[in-house]
Write an enzyme that holds these catalytic residues in place. Structure first.
Site: not given
Length: 441
Positions: A202, A172, A150, A96, A252
């Site tokens: 998102h 989510c 995700n 990440r 988001y």
């Protein structure tokens, strides 16, 4: 299921797992989880054992007959499971960090679900979850897979389009957070406020708010301002913009409507080695230090800093509703089936659904406003190209996905970032390096 429910959590060494355990314990009377299997890869074994220790203490404190098992053998765990949850991170947090820092080094946003970072997390994740689905088809064909990994939208698009297992639901925590924020704005209890959601993961919108049988959406549109989640900076929405948009955006959306501000902030953090992934790593280190405390027998408050607030509410409520055939309304990622007119029938959407023992039944949302249609189509195209790239190992499809995404903004940058991220994640993207694979055989 007569002797209780067997649940398998893949990515069991995640710092989120205590959230899940807490949710199951709270619902034990209606959802009697007798076996919870935590599964991880060898690199995650130490964290998994630490999490399992805390989970066992939580179970002991609750006084319920729930067994906690750990294994590195996924197939051993999956046999005869009733539900499987996925919360995995291929390449762990180091991956990440690369997803965020490499794009930023070229002046574009990289984030876990958005832009170049989201694409690469999706391409690493989809083949792994497809493998899990193949195992489930053989070992627990009646089980439901609840995916929290995700980028949920792209992962679900890939599995629904290229997989051979239908009993999968994406999840989510953003809609739950929005629902709670709307109820607070109206000074009403959560269960007195009905909110309809529609869009993409998102990129979901609250399309309708009803209280006491009355549509109060316009009232809420006027009040929607600084609502945010833990891992997203709160920037106040312009009330006139929200009014004209006609639907309530999620946190988001700021990546797309406030790109300049978010990029500037991200570049500042990049220079200080404080990008979100690096912050998360610090929080995780502190969490695992806490988890090792043998006097700790509940999820610590610090876990909320991880960005997983309401995770247990979302995941455990969904499993409970399927198990008990409740028919209540929850927001999940599933095939559209005509619920949102802007999308094709077989495309994956995030939408309010009635939850039954046979899975989610999408609520009819109708057509999302023209004002948001361009953006949601662009992101759906990004998910489609990205999921195809993940399955085929096509560099041209991966480049197409990057070029479609509005956070990339440059062909030259897209080409450079694509090559650098492919090289950085080579170990976890064998589908893009078939010649090298053959050379090793």
């Amino acid at each position: 299921m007569s002797c209780g429910v067997k649940i398998v959590t893949i990515g069991g060494g995640s710092s989120y797992t205590p959230e899940l355990v807490d949710g199951f314990l709270k619902r034990y009377e209606s959802l009697p989880v007798r076996e919870l299997w935590l599964v991880d890869v060898p690199q995650g074994k130490e964290k998994m054992e630490i999490v399992a220790g805390l989970a066992r203490r939580m179970v002991e404190k609750a006084g319920v007959p729930m067994e906690i098992h750990t294994t590195l053998n996924r197939r051993e765990a999956l046999k005869d499971a009733d539900f499987v949850t996925t919360q995995l991170r291929v390449g762990q947090l180091q991956a990440r960090i690369k997803d965020e820092r490499i794009p930023l080094s070229h002046g574009i946003l990289g984030q876990e679900t958005n832009g170049a970072g989201g694409l690469f997390k999706g391409m690493r994740t989809i083949p792994v979850i497809m493998d899990i689905c193949r195992d489930m088809k053989e070992l627990c064909p009646k089980a439901w897979l609840i995916n929290f990994t995700n980028p949920v939208g792209m992962v679900m698009e890939g599995i629904n389009r290229y997989g051979e297992f239908d009993k999968i639901i994406g999840l989510c925590n953003v809609p739950i957070g929005m629902h709670k924020a709307i109820a607070e704005l109206l000074n009403r209890p959560l269960d007195e406020v009905d909110v309809t959601f529609g869009g993409l993961n998102h990129m979901v919108f609250a399309t309708k708010v009803v209280v006491d049988g009355k549509d109060v959406t316009k009232e809420v549109l006027k009040l929607w301002g600084d609502q945010s989640v833990k891992n997203i900076k709160g920037v106040v929405w312009n009330p006139e913009f929200i009014k004209e948009l006609g639907v309530l955006p999620c946190s988001y959306h700021r990546y797309y409507y406030m790109t300049k501000e978010y990029l500037e902030e991200a570049l500042e953090k990049f220079e200080k080695h404080e990008v979100r992934a690096e912050f998360v790593k610090e929080v995780e280190d502190k969490l695992f230090a806490l988890y090792q405390d043998e006097t700790l027998c509940e999820k610590p408050k610090l876990l909320e800093e991880r960005g997983g607030a309401y995770y247990s509410d979302a995941a455990c409520s969904l499993i409970d509703s399927i198990y008990n055939d409740r028919g209540d309304i929850q927001v999940v990622n599933t095939k559209n089936n005509g619920a949102i007119e802007n999308f094709e029938v077989d495309e994956t959407v995030e939408v309010s659904c009635r939850i039954t023992k046979n899975g989610p039944i999408p609520v009819t949302v109708g057509k999302l406003p023209k004002a948001v249609n361009g953006l949601i189509q662009q992101i759906k195209s990004f998910e489609l190209a990205g999921s195809e790239a993940a399955v085929t190992g096509s560099k041209s499809k991966a480049l197409l996905a990057l070029m479609i995404n509005p956070l990339v903004m440059s062909q030259k940058t897209a080409e450079i970032v694509l090559e650098e991220l492919l090289e950085a994640h080579k170990e976890y993207l064998p589908q893009f390096f078939p010649k090298e694979e053959k050379e090793h055989d």
